[in-house]
Structure formats: C-alpha cells, structure tokens
Scaffold this active site. Structure first.
Site, PDB file in Angstrom:
ATOM      1  N   ASN A  71      38.916  45.421  46.737  1.00 26.61           N
ATOM      2  CA  ASN A  71      37.975  45.885  47.747  1.00 26.61           C
ATOM      3  C   ASN A  71      38.733  46.014  49.059  1.00 26.61           C
ATOM      4  O   ASN A  71      39.876  45.584  49.174  1.00 26.61           O
ATOM      5  CB  ASN A  71      36.751  44.966  47.845  1.00 26.61           C
ATOM      6  N   SER A  96      36.894  51.552  39.671  1.00 23.92           N
ATOM      7  CA  SER A  96      35.553  51.924  40.152  1.00 23.92           C
ATOM      8  C   SER A  96      34.480  52.027  39.077  1.00 23.92           C
ATOM      9  O   SER A  96      33.343  52.369  39.387  1.00 23.92           O
ATOM     10  CB  SER A  96      35.581  53.233  40.967  1.00 23.92           C
ATOM     11  N   VAL A 151      38.200  42.662  37.855  1.00 25.46           N
ATOM     12  CA  VAL A 151      39.662  42.681  37.792  1.00 25.46           C
ATOM     13  C   VAL A 151      40.254  42.005  39.023  1.00 25.46           C
ATOM     14  O   VAL A 151      41.201  41.217  38.928  1.00 25.46           O
ATOM     15  CB  VAL A 151      40.188  44.134  37.686  1.00 25.46           C
ATOM     16  N   ASP A 152      39.704  42.309  40.184  1.00 31.87           N
ATOM     17  CA  ASP A 152      40.196  41.756  41.444  1.00 31.87           C
ATOM     18  C   ASP A 152      40.184  40.229  41.409  1.00 31.87           C
ATOM     19  O   ASP A 152      41.178  39.573  41.734  1.00 31.87           O
ATOM     20  CB  ASP A 152      39.320  42.286  42.582  1.00 31.87           C
ATOM     21  N   GLY A 204      33.239  49.608  37.152  1.00 32.56           N
ATOM     22  CA  GLY A 204      32.439  48.388  36.984  1.00 32.56           C
ATOM     23  C   GLY A 204      31.293  48.371  37.982  1.00 32.56           C
ATOM     24  O   GLY A 204      30.458  49.272  37.998  1.00 32.56           O
TER      25      GLY A 204
END
Length: 183
Positions: free
Chosen positions: A24, A121, A33-34, A123
């Site tokens: 983000n 993008s 994932v982040d 999810g």
C-alpha cells in the site's frame, strides 16, 4: 531465451533475485501478500520502508521502490502499489500496467535476472482477476522483448482461480511468442 513461469504457491518462499510486494502507499505493511512479506521478512524490510517514507513520503499508485529482503530467501523486495478498482473509471488499467512495468524497470536497473510477482490488486483492492491477468502478461511480455537483464518472470498465484486464469491466458500468448518460453 526469456521465460515466464506460472506457479501456485507462497511468494515468500521463493529464492529469486526479487519478489514483488503488492504494497500500500504507506509502505508500512498491511494484509495479504504485503502482511506476509513483512512478517516473514522481519524488521529490516520495515526499517528500509520507513527510510523510503522519510525521503519521499511513501509510494504512489503505479510506482515501485526496492528494499533488501531481510529474512526471506529472495535477495530483494520490490514494493509496488496497485490501484483500487473503481469500475474502471480512474485509469486503473494503466496504473496496474505501471505497477508491473515500474517493478520490472527497477529490477533491470539493479541487474536482477529472476523476479516473482503476486497477483497485484486482485485481492482486497478488487481488480477483476481476468482483466488483471491480461494486463500483467501483456506488460511483462512486452518488457521482456527489450530487457537486457531480466531473464525470468514468475507469476505466483496464491489461489486456484488466479492460477487457472494465468494458465488460460498464457496459452493464447504462447502461440504468438516464438522467442519466449511460457511455462
């Protein structure tokens, strides 16, 4: 010969030159994932992201920054921010293509040869998966035609639906690409 590989699995487990983080704009971690990359990679990734934030104020949609990979088996993490889907009314397609392209340009600039992407993008950002697959494959294929460094791109699909969409879309591209292996 350049290679595009499609696998189903966990991107945090790959020993490649760089994995791409669907980050983000804050670069301070999040979900999906982040969150997994920040949890498994450890404090070094967050520390470098905080330094980047202090220098440039985060990362804009479609842009990318690079950090070391901390405790991950990859060497680097390229953090890119994909667009939130808003019915295609706000250049989401171009922003998504830019997220892939700018990540690849950063890999090229750092002389990286193997790079792995998640499904950016698709999810919680809600980008339609089939559309995202077309954009991702087209952008990567076009980039690989002129790349002097990047030799292999791996699309790592966490879920079965994305994996099947990539398999289907890659078949149509494979027929058109004689100088590229799609696996």
């Amino acid at each position: 010969m350049k290679t595009i590989r499609i696998i189903q699995g966990d991107i945090t487990e790959l020993a490649v030159d760089a994995i791409v983080n669907a980050a983000n704009s804050s670069l301070l971690g999040g979900g999906g994932v982040d969150g997994a990359i920040h949890r498994k990679g450890g404090a070094e990734i967050l520390k470098e992201c905080q330094q980047i934030r202090a220098q440039q104020g985060g990362c804009a949609v479609g842009q990318a920054v690079i950090t070391h990979a901390g405790l991950l088996p990859a060497k680097y993490v390229i953090h890119t921010v994909g667009p939130i889907w808003r019915n295609g009314m706000y250049d989401e397609n171009q922003f998504l293509a830019n997220a892939y392209l700018n990540s690849l340009k950063l890999a090229e600039a750092h002389q990286l040869h193997r790079i792995a992407f998640p499904n950016i993008s698709t999810g919680v950002y809600g980008f339609p998966k089939a559309r995202a697959v077309k954009i991702a494959l087209t952008t990567v294929i076009d980039f690989l035609k002129t790349s002097t460094q990047v030799e292999e791109v791996i699309f790592v699909c966490f879920d079965q639906e994305n994996y099947q969409l990539y398999q289907q879309e890659s078949l149509s591209h494979a027929k058109q690409q004689s100088d590229l292996r799609l696996l």
